[in-house]
Write a protein that holds these residues in place. Sequence first.
Motif, PDB file in Angstrom:
ATOM      1  N   MET A  54       0.823  -1.214   0.000  1.00  0.00           N
ATOM      2  CA  MET A  54       0.000   0.000   0.000  1.00  0.00           C
ATOM      3  C   MET A  54       0.859   1.267   0.000  1.00  0.00           C
ATOM      4  O   MET A  54       0.351   2.368  -0.139  1.00  0.00           O
ATOM      5  N   VAL A  55       2.171   1.103   0.177  1.00  0.00           N
ATOM      6  CA  VAL A  55       3.084   2.242   0.247  1.00  0.00           C
ATOM      7  C   VAL A  55       3.616   2.572  -1.141  1.00  0.00           C
ATOM      8  O   VAL A  55       4.076   1.693  -1.867  1.00  0.00           O
ATOM      9  N   LYS A  56       3.534   3.848  -1.500  1.00  0.00           N
ATOM     10  CA  LYS A  56       4.094   4.280  -2.775  1.00  0.00           C
ATOM     11  C   LYS A  56       5.562   4.655  -2.624  1.00  0.00           C
ATOM     12  O   LYS A  56       6.357   4.456  -3.532  1.00  0.00           O
ATOM     13  N   SER A  57       5.932   5.203  -1.459  1.00  0.00           N
ATOM     14  CA  SER A  57       7.338   5.542  -1.222  1.00  0.00           C
ATOM     15  C   SER A  57       7.641   5.514   0.273  1.00  0.00           C
ATOM     16  O   SER A  57       6.776   5.767   1.102  1.00  0.00           O
ATOM     17  N   TRP A  58       8.897   5.190   0.597  1.00  0.00           N
ATOM     18  CA  TRP A  58       9.405   5.172   1.955  1.00  0.00           C
ATOM     19  C   TRP A  58      10.479   6.231   2.096  1.00  0.00           C
ATOM     20  O   TRP A  58      11.126   6.597   1.117  1.00  0.00           O
ATOM     21  N   GLY A  59      10.722   6.685   3.304  1.00  0.00           N
ATOM     22  CA  GLY A  59      11.796   7.628   3.587  1.00  0.00           C
ATOM     23  C   GLY A  59      12.466   7.274   4.901  1.00  0.00           C
ATOM     24  O   GLY A  59      11.944   6.478   5.675  1.00  0.00           O
ATOM     25  N   VAL A  60      13.629   7.857   5.119  1.00  0.00           N
ATOM     26  CA  VAL A  60      14.356   7.647   6.374  1.00  0.00           C
ATOM     27  C   VAL A  60      14.147   8.872   7.251  1.00  0.00           C
ATOM     28  O   VAL A  60      14.340  10.002   6.811  1.00  0.00           O
ATOM     29  N   GLY A  61      13.748   8.646   8.494  1.00  0.00           N
ATOM     30  CA  GLY A  61      13.475   9.741   9.416  1.00  0.00           C
ATOM     31  C   GLY A  61      14.735  10.404   9.930  1.00  0.00           C
ATOM     32  O   GLY A  61      15.834   9.854   9.853  1.00  0.00           O
ATOM     33  N   SER A  62      14.562  11.592  10.465  1.00  0.00           N
ATOM     34  CA  SER A  62      15.698  12.345  11.003  1.00  0.00           C
ATOM     35  C   SER A  62      16.355  11.568  12.138  1.00  0.00           C
ATOM     36  O   SER A  62      15.683  10.915  12.924  1.00  0.00           O
ATOM     37  N   GLY A  63      17.645  11.633  12.202  1.00  0.00           N
ATOM     38  CA  GLY A  63      18.378  10.906  13.221  1.00  0.00           C
ATOM     39  C   GLY A  63      18.505   9.422  12.927  1.00  0.00           C
ATOM     40  O   GLY A  63      19.058   8.672  13.708  1.00  0.00           O
TER      41      GLY A  63
ATOM     42  N   TYR B 226      -5.028   2.423  16.338  1.00  0.00           N
ATOM     43  CA  TYR B 226      -4.293   3.613  15.936  1.00  0.00           C
ATOM     44  C   TYR B 226      -3.677   3.351  14.565  1.00  0.00           C
ATOM     45  O   TYR B 226      -3.573   2.208  14.131  1.00  0.00           O
ATOM     46  N   SER B 227      -3.237   4.414  13.927  1.00  0.00           N
ATOM     47  CA  SER B 227      -2.511   4.241  12.669  1.00  0.00           C
ATOM     48  C   SER B 227      -1.322   5.189  12.641  1.00  0.00           C
ATOM     49  O   SER B 227      -1.316   6.232  13.290  1.00  0.00           O
ATOM     50  N   SER B 228      -0.319   4.792  11.891  1.00  0.00           N
ATOM     51  CA  SER B 228       0.909   5.558  11.810  1.00  0.00           C
ATOM     52  C   SER B 228       1.562   5.329  10.454  1.00  0.00           C
ATOM     53  O   SER B 228       1.177   4.422   9.708  1.00  0.00           O
ATOM     54  N   SER B 229       2.549   6.130  10.161  1.00  0.00           N
ATOM     55  CA  SER B 229       3.348   5.921   8.958  1.00  0.00           C
ATOM     56  C   SER B 229       4.792   5.592   9.334  1.00  0.00           C
ATOM     57  O   SER B 229       5.630   5.394   8.474  1.00  0.00           O
ATOM     58  N   TYR B 230       5.082   5.516  10.631  1.00  0.00           N
ATOM     59  CA  TYR B 230       6.455   5.330  11.121  1.00  0.00           C
ATOM     60  C   TYR B 230       6.729   3.901  11.570  1.00  0.00           C
ATOM     61  O   TYR B 230       5.883   3.272  12.191  1.00  0.00           O
ATOM     62  N   LEU B 231       7.924   3.427  11.279  1.00  0.00           N
ATOM     63  CA  LEU B 231       8.376   2.115  11.693  1.00  0.00           C
ATOM     64  C   LEU B 231       9.746   2.299  12.347  1.00  0.00           C
ATOM     65  O   LEU B 231      10.732   2.611  11.675  1.00  0.00           O
TER      66      LEU B 231
ATOM     67  N   ASP C 109       4.562   6.886   2.986  1.00  0.00           N
ATOM     68  CA  ASP C 109       3.902   8.090   2.497  1.00  0.00           C
ATOM     69  C   ASP C 109       2.461   8.213   2.988  1.00  0.00           C
ATOM     70  O   ASP C 109       1.795   9.194   2.689  1.00  0.00           O
ATOM     71  N   ALA C 110       1.978   7.225   3.719  1.00  0.00           N
ATOM     72  CA  ALA C 110       0.609   7.261   4.248  1.00  0.00           C
ATOM     73  C   ALA C 110       0.569   6.497   5.567  1.00  0.00           C
ATOM     74  O   ALA C 110       1.436   5.668   5.844  1.00  0.00           O
ATOM     75  N   GLU C 111      -0.447   6.756   6.365  1.00  0.00           N
ATOM     76  CA  GLU C 111      -0.598   6.075   7.655  1.00  0.00           C
ATOM     77  C   GLU C 111      -1.230   4.701   7.444  1.00  0.00           C
ATOM     78  O   GLU C 111      -2.404   4.485   7.714  1.00  0.00           O
ATOM     79  N   ILE C 112      -0.426   3.758   6.989  1.00  0.00           N
ATOM     80  CA  ILE C 112      -0.928   2.420   6.683  1.00  0.00           C
ATOM     81  C   ILE C 112      -0.592   1.401   7.773  1.00  0.00           C
ATOM     82  O   ILE C 112      -1.054   0.280   7.731  1.00  0.00           O
TER      83      ILE C 112
END
Length: 143
Positions: free
Chosen positions: A75-84, A107-112, A91-94
């Motif tokens: 369901m994710v179109k793109s991923w990114g690396v968080g600060s630090g 709950y939902s989030s976009s962070y792992l 790209d979405a809260e999946i």
Amino acid sequence: MKTKTIITAIILLFSITSFAQAKEEAMAWIKEKLEQYGGADNSSYSNVQVSPCNISFIEKKTNGWEWQYSFNPSMVKSWGVGSGKTYIYADAEIIQFTYFPDGKKKYSSSYLSIRNGESGIHERMIKALTHLVTFCEQKKEAF
């Protein structure tokens, strides 16, 4: 003619075997790395289950709390690396999660969260997740 047919069958069998091996290797690598480095400084991931269309795990916090996570990486179109470099994000809260004992509130989030356990782990995880979804056979709606 028989020789052509045999050679074609061997090539086809080899490519099917390679396809299955790549899928299994991707799933095993993601599972291993999430078990090793998944979570924040105060948590870790356990009971990690990986398939091309679903990843689930339990995040155990040092305070005793447990959260059940589940998401479909396709369901994710793109991923990114968080600060630090402490997490990757979609790209979405999946990513869906619930407090494990009662499971009532979702709950939902976009962070792992992924700890810095080895060089380039965040970028490699994104690459592996992106590769894994190529094996997801879920039908996508045309409209």
